[in-house]
Design an enzyme around this catalytic site. Structure first.
Site, PDB file in Angstrom:
ATOM      1  N   HIS A 158     -28.756  16.859  77.870  1.00  0.00           N
ATOM      2  CA  HIS A 158     -27.571  16.899  78.733  1.00  0.00           C
ATOM      3  C   HIS A 158     -27.535  18.540  79.116  1.00  0.00           C
ATOM      4  O   HIS A 158     -27.620  19.046  80.319  1.00  0.00           O
ATOM      5  CB  HIS A 158     -26.417  16.655  78.384  1.00  0.00           C
TER       6      HIS A 158
HETATM    7  C1  BDR Z   1     -22.264  16.627  76.568  1.00  0.00           C
HETATM    8  O1  BDR Z   1     -21.381  16.400  75.348  1.00  0.00           O
HETATM    9  C2  BDR Z   1     -21.947  16.895  74.301  1.00  0.00           C
HETATM   10  O2  BDR Z   1     -21.883  16.129  73.238  1.00  0.00           O
HETATM   11  C3  BDR Z   1     -23.277  17.506  74.515  1.00  0.00           C
HETATM   12  O3  BDR Z   1     -23.247  18.889  74.179  1.00  0.00           O
HETATM   13  C4  BDR Z   1     -23.185  17.743  76.251  1.00  0.00           C
HETATM   14  O4  BDR Z   1     -22.459  18.897  76.621  1.00  0.00           O
HETATM   15  C5  BDR Z   1     -22.838  15.282  76.975  1.00  0.00           C
HETATM   16  O5  BDR Z   1     -21.860  14.353  77.421  1.00  0.00           O
END
Ligand code: BDR
Ligand code: CA
Length: 313
Positions: free
Chosen positions: A239
């Site tokens: 992500h």
């Molecule tokens: C986001 O949530 C976090 O757990 C990850 O680091 C990312 O920024 C994804 O939904």
């Protein structure tokens, strides 16, 4: 050369995004702000410092930020990222200290020092950015662009059926950031879920020199095991690295229309959901005035190739 400030809650994928930024020839990281999100803010700070130690970049300032969301209590995502936020793989302490400044103050100061030049890359809940907006209402006019890993527009959420983690963790902050009027790019689950790090990629990294490949191998094990147990697919969604890559190279976002956007603050089941009005004539019964570039498609193969090359050094 892009001057960036990273606001982050490391977090395994945040740590990988930091490596990408710190190693990028296109970017100069002017400062890192930490926020409670995946883990408590103290752990997020220590994890950012561990990445700096790993890369020999202790000169980059880390400012600790908000310990809790604006309205609701802190929750965390320890199940995914481990108790320590880096997969509980027994890394030694960084031995480094954060600066004395609050992350929101650092952001306000850097935006004034580099008026019109800073790209803000937000990889966690948006609490620090919302706080900075309160401290300096003219902040939106001072930064070049904000790129946030935030939201799920045409796909389901990852914390609830409707909401993506960073927005769900502090919806009021996200709402303020969405409607602040700065050039905003939202890189949500629509694209980040497609950027998957799998065992075949780790195997390719295995022979690479330097301290980064073994660090990556160590920290990704816990979230990959979590994903395998939950969905049957042993892979880590990149992500935050994809959001960082799009901040550094906007051409990676192959479809990113500017759209009216909103955050659902109420709703029995939909708090923290994000909406983008994709109707061709959205004036009728539309959302509020907030607008953002919403990434709907990205060149994932090109991103993955460049990302692995960066990790391999
Ligand atoms: C986001 O949530 C976090 O757990 C990850 O680091 C990312 O920024 C994804 O939904
Ligand atoms: Ca994050």
């Amino acid at each position: 050369m892009i001057r960036i400030v990273v606001d982050t809650d490391p977090g395994v994928d945040d740590a990988l995004a930091l490596i990408l930024a710190l190693r990028s020839p296109r970017a100069q990281v002017m400062g890192i702000g930490t926020v409670a999100g995946n883990v408590e803010v103290e752990s997020a700070t220590e994890n950012a410092l561990k990445v700096l130690r790993l890369l020999g970049r202790a000169e980059v300032p880390v400012a600790q930020g908000c310990a809790a969301p604006l309205v609701e209590p802190f929750h965390g995502a320890h199940g995914v990222h481990g108790r320590d936020g880096l997969g509980d793989c027994g890394l030694p302490p960084s031995g480094l200290r954060p600066s004395a400044e609050h992350a929101a103050d650092q952001l306000v100061r850097l935006a004034r020092e580099w008026e019109g030049a800073l790209v803000v890359v937000a990889l966690g809940p948006l609490t620090n950015l919302a706080t900075a907006l309160l401290k300096d209402p003219r902040l939106p006019g001072r930064v070049r662009r904000v790129v946030a890993m935030a939201g799920a527009f045409g796909v389901s959420g990852n914390v609830t059926p409707a909401a993506e983690f960073n927005v769900w963790a502090d919806p009021e902050a996200a709402e303020r950031v969405f409607s602040a009027g700065w050039p905003l790019t939202l890189v949500g689950l629509d694209v980040t879920r497609q950027a998957l790090l799998a065992d075949e990629h780790l195997e390719r990294l295995a022979g690479a020199p330097g301290p980064v490949p073994p660090f990556v191998q160590a920290i990704v094990q816990a979230p990959m095991a979590f994903a395998a147990a939950r969905s049957g697919l042993r892979a880590l969604a990149l992500h935050d690295p994809l959001a960082m890559a799009i901040a550094l190279d906007p051409t990676l976002a192959s479809d990113a229309p500017e759209l009216p956007v909103a955050v659902e603050l109420r709703g029995a089941w939909t708090r923290g959901a994000t909406l983008a009005d994709r109707r061709s004539q959205p004036a009728e019964r539309g959302l509020g005035p907030a607008r953002a570039q919403v990434c709907l498609r990205a060149d994932v193969p090109r991103f993955l190739a460049a990302f692995l090359e960066t990790l391999a050094g």
